[in-house]
Structure formats: C-alpha cells, structure tokens
Write an enzyme that holds these catalytic residues in place. Structure first.
Site, PDB file in Angstrom:
ATOM      1  NE  ARG A  36      -3.572  -2.210   2.814  1.00  0.00           N
ATOM      2  CZ  ARG A  36      -3.322  -3.337   3.472  1.00  0.00           C
ATOM      3  NH1 ARG A  36      -2.131  -3.500   4.052  1.00  0.00           N
ATOM      4  NH2 ARG A  36      -4.226  -4.292   3.558  1.00  0.00           N
ATOM      5  CE1 TYR A  72      -6.518  -7.463  -6.594  1.00  0.00           C
ATOM      6  CE2 TYR A  72      -6.528  -8.720  -4.556  1.00  0.00           C
ATOM      7  CZ  TYR A  72      -6.383  -7.517  -5.226  1.00  0.00           C
ATOM      8  OH  TYR A  72      -6.117  -6.371  -4.527  1.00  0.00           O
ATOM      9  CG  HIS A 108      -4.739   0.323  -3.585  1.00  0.00           C
ATOM     10  ND1 HIS A 108      -4.050   0.250  -2.387  1.00  0.00           N
ATOM     11  CD2 HIS A 108      -5.689  -0.648  -3.519  1.00  0.00           C
ATOM     12  CE1 HIS A 108      -4.573  -0.688  -1.637  1.00  0.00           C
ATOM     13  NE2 HIS A 108      -5.562  -1.272  -2.306  1.00  0.00           N
ATOM     14  NE  ARG A 146      -2.955  -3.910  -1.141  1.00  0.00           N
ATOM     15  CZ  ARG A 146      -2.463  -4.694  -0.191  1.00  0.00           C
ATOM     16  NH1 ARG A 146      -1.159  -4.856  -0.080  1.00  0.00           N
ATOM     17  NH2 ARG A 146      -3.264  -5.333   0.647  1.00  0.00           N
ATOM     18  CG  HIS A 155      -6.392  -8.995   1.601  1.00  0.00           C
ATOM     19  ND1 HIS A 155      -6.594  -9.398   0.293  1.00  0.00           N
ATOM     20  CD2 HIS A 155      -6.122  -7.666   1.528  1.00  0.00           C
ATOM     21  CE1 HIS A 155      -6.463  -8.371  -0.514  1.00  0.00           C
ATOM     22  NE2 HIS A 155      -6.170  -7.310   0.214  1.00  0.00           N
ATOM     23  CE  LYS A 173      -7.917  -1.307   5.553  1.00  0.00           C
ATOM     24  NZ  LYS A 173      -8.492  -1.333   4.189  1.00  0.00           N
TER      25      LYS A 173
END
Length: 399
Positions: free
Chosen positions: A231, A355, A320, A323, A346, A256
C-alpha cells in the site's frame, strides 16, 4: 510561509478553508490528510469544521514545521450567527447538555485505540448528529432520529456510499458508548458497498511505466510498490531497517489493522535499490523528502500519473493499482490464493477472492457457448465451416 485557516459554509456544511501561496510540497503534503477536499468554488482545500478535525489538522501541519494562522478563523468564529436548521444551511452549535456527551464519546473512541483520523471522522459525524437533533435530550434519541439525520445528510450533503457507511459506524459506536439513549445499534444498517472490479495493468504496461520513469528515486518507489504489493502508506512509512536482503524479505510493521507481515523482495529490485541508496543516501526511511522526513503519498501519485502519460496508458492508475496488478499477476502465475492473502495482509480470504474475477489466465480459459457451438458445427460435414460473417455481403449497415 503563511497558511491561513478560515471557516466558511460549503454545500451546506461548516468547513475550514486552507489558504496559502502556491507551494508544491505543501500541496502534496496536505493531499494525504484524511478527509481533505478541494473546492473549485472557493479555490482552496478544506476539511469539515469540527473541533477534532481542526485540532488534528493543526497538529498535522506543525509536524512538518508548517505554522497555521488561526487569527482569521478565530475572529470569524467569534461572530454571532443566527442558525436555522434547514437543508443547505449550517447546523446550530452543540447545546450545553451535549457538549460533555460529545467530549466523553471522543475519549471512548480513544480508549478503543482508534487512529487519530478515525476519531476525528467519527467524532465529526456524532457532533453533526447531536447538532441536528438540537434540543432533544440525548437519552430520548431513537433510531427514528438517526433515520431523519441520515436522510438529511445524504440529501443535503450528498454523501457517497462509503461516507454513509462511516456515518452509520460512528452512530453505532455512539449507541454502544451511551446505552442510556433509545438507539438500538443492531437496528442500524449500513448500505451495501459498491462492488467494483479493480483496475489492473498488464505486465507489459507495468514494465513500460518503470521504463519511462527516468528519476531514480521515483522508479525505485514504483518498483517496490509493484514488486512487493505494498500500500502507498506502507511504502512511505517503511524504514531502512525493515529490509532483509539476505532472506530477500521485507518486514511491514503496524500496517492496516495494526498487523505486521513479511513480503518478498524481487531479485531484480535489489540492484535498483542499491543504486538508489548510494545516490540519495536516505537516513531513516526507505524514501525521504529533500528535508529528510517521510515522503508524501500525493507526490507518488503525481509522478505515477506523469509516468502513465509518458507510457501512453489511459487507464485511471493510482499507487493501489500497482498492488492490484501485483496480486492479479501472482494469481495468473499460479500462486495459491492463500499465499496471496498472506502477502497482501488481508484479514479475510473474501477480500483476496476479488482477484479471481480479473485474472486473465482464468478468463481466457473459459470458452463462450457461441464459440463452442460454431466449433461443433464446423466438425459437422453437413454444416461445412460456418462463420458469423457468412451471408452478410451486400447487407447495408443500419444507421
């Protein structure tokens, strides 16, 4: 440099305008402050006018030795105004009985260890809600008051779905904090998220972006964003002691969700980094501004946009996007989805599953029923070799 903060009303909400003589570094630094917007009408940046947001903004500016001038703001703030709670007009100030409730709510959020930006955003919504309800005792507030406030806010302030979801989250926390009120947090529903597929670059497009990026620092930053799937906030907070070149790994700290993770370092990135390090000699952070502090996310967005233009890429590309492209290309190369989830950091596999919808390797393996039907007919001697264009000669196009 003089930076003036002054209050004004923008689209029916109380805002704080930020005015200064043009300075590229300051502009890019401001752009990464959470909740900041640009007003074409007033020709300035602005944020919501709440005590928490204003305090966070002042602290943010002073962190980079920018000293904001509050004189204009204070002088206008002291003027007496007659407030009327109607759409398109500023809401009345907090009533005395709600001031203490609001202050304790802020302490409640801080006690839950929410980030400064989350405390400022949630606090702003709850302050606005308490202003909207006016003289009604806090203990008498119900879900109907919440509904009326949300209807007003969405219609008058034109809140996006993501902002709407934040608003509901803020009031849910308020209901947990203040159980004396009649608001049942379980009855407050957030609107469904937009399910948009991410923009993904092809592998060739990524290489072309890096090729046309002539500045060594910029190329190194973009190469790391893509090669390790970071990120942009992780990249600008990355310190030199997070690199483990022997194991070809990178330690991402306090990301995050306040979680750490290890990601891979590309073999091809290491000589690029060594060249960059010997040239710029950063002291603490992986990428630093000319004064030695953290780099600006806004600056990265700016030079990425310039590189995309030079590469002839018309897609809307952000840091992003690199990414997203990293994750999609891993999937297309056969990497297991569980490993991709770990590399991206994640918390839920459902987030990584998006994805699978954009990976060309899987999409290209699926045959349309139209193709399979025509293929089966071509094998049938009675049908010959049918094509969709057969029989179209002499037919005029419909205008």
């Amino acid at each position: 440099m003089k930076i003036t903060l002054e209050p004004f009303v923008h689209r029916g909400i109380s805002a704080v305008g930020i005015r200064f003589s043009f300075n590229f570094e300051l502009k890019e630094y401001l752009k990464k402050f959470d909740g900041i917007r640009w007003s074409q009408t007033h020709r300035c940046f602005y944020v919501r006018n709440t005590a928490m947001v204003l305090a966070a903004l002042v602290k943010y500016l002073k962190a980079e030795n920018y000293v904001p001038d509050l004189e204009a703001f204070e002088s206008k703030k002291r003027r007496k105004r007659r407030f009327v709670r109607q759409p398109g007009q500023i809401l009345p100030a907090l009533k005395p009985h709600n001031v203490l409730v609001y202050q304790n709510y802020i302490k409640y959020l801080q006690g839950k260890r929410y980030s400064e930006s989350t405390v400022a955003v949630y606090g702003g919504f709850v302050q606005e809600f308490l202003q909207f309800t006016g003289n009604k005792p806090t203990a008498d507030l119900t879900e109907n008051d919440v509904r009326l406030y949300i209807e007003w806010a969405v219609k008058t302030l034109n809140y996006a779905i993501s902002t709407h979801r934040q608003l509901v989250g803020a009031i849910k926390q308020f209901a947990f904090f203040y159980p004396a009120c009649a608001i049942d947090p379980e009855k407050l529903n957030r609107p469904r998220k937009d399910h948009k597929l991410p923009t993904v670059l092809s592998k060739e497009e990524v290489i072309e972006i890096l090729r046309v990026t002539r500045n060594l620092k910029h190329r190194t930053a973009l190469a790391l964003l893509y090669s390790s799937g970071l990120r942009v906030g992780e990249a600008i907070n990355l310190k030199l002691n997070c690199f483990d070149f022997e194991r070809k790994q990178l330690h991402i700290k306090n990301s995050k969700g306040r979680s750490d993770r290890m990601v891979i370092l590309a073999d091809s990135f290491i000589p690029l980094f060594q060249n960059y390090y010997m040239t710029y000699q950063p002291k603490v952070f992986f990428i630093e501004n000319p004064n030695g502090g953290k780099y600006s996310a806004g600056t990265i967005r700016t030079f990425l946009k310039q590189s995309c233009k030079l590469a002839g890429i018309t897609k809307l590309v952000t840091p992003h996007t690199l990414r997203h492209s990293y994750a999609t290309h891993l999937l297309e190369n056969g990497t297991d989805l569980r490993y991709i989830q770990v590399l991206l950091g994640h918390s839920r596999p459902e987030t990584t599953m998006i994805y699978t919808h954009v990976a060309q390797r899987y999409l290209q393996a699926i045959r349309s029923p139209l193709d399979t039907t025509l293929l089966s007919m071509s094998r049938d001697k009675d049908h010959g070799n049918p094509f969709l264009s057969d029989g179209l000669s002499g037919i005029k196009a419909i205008k």
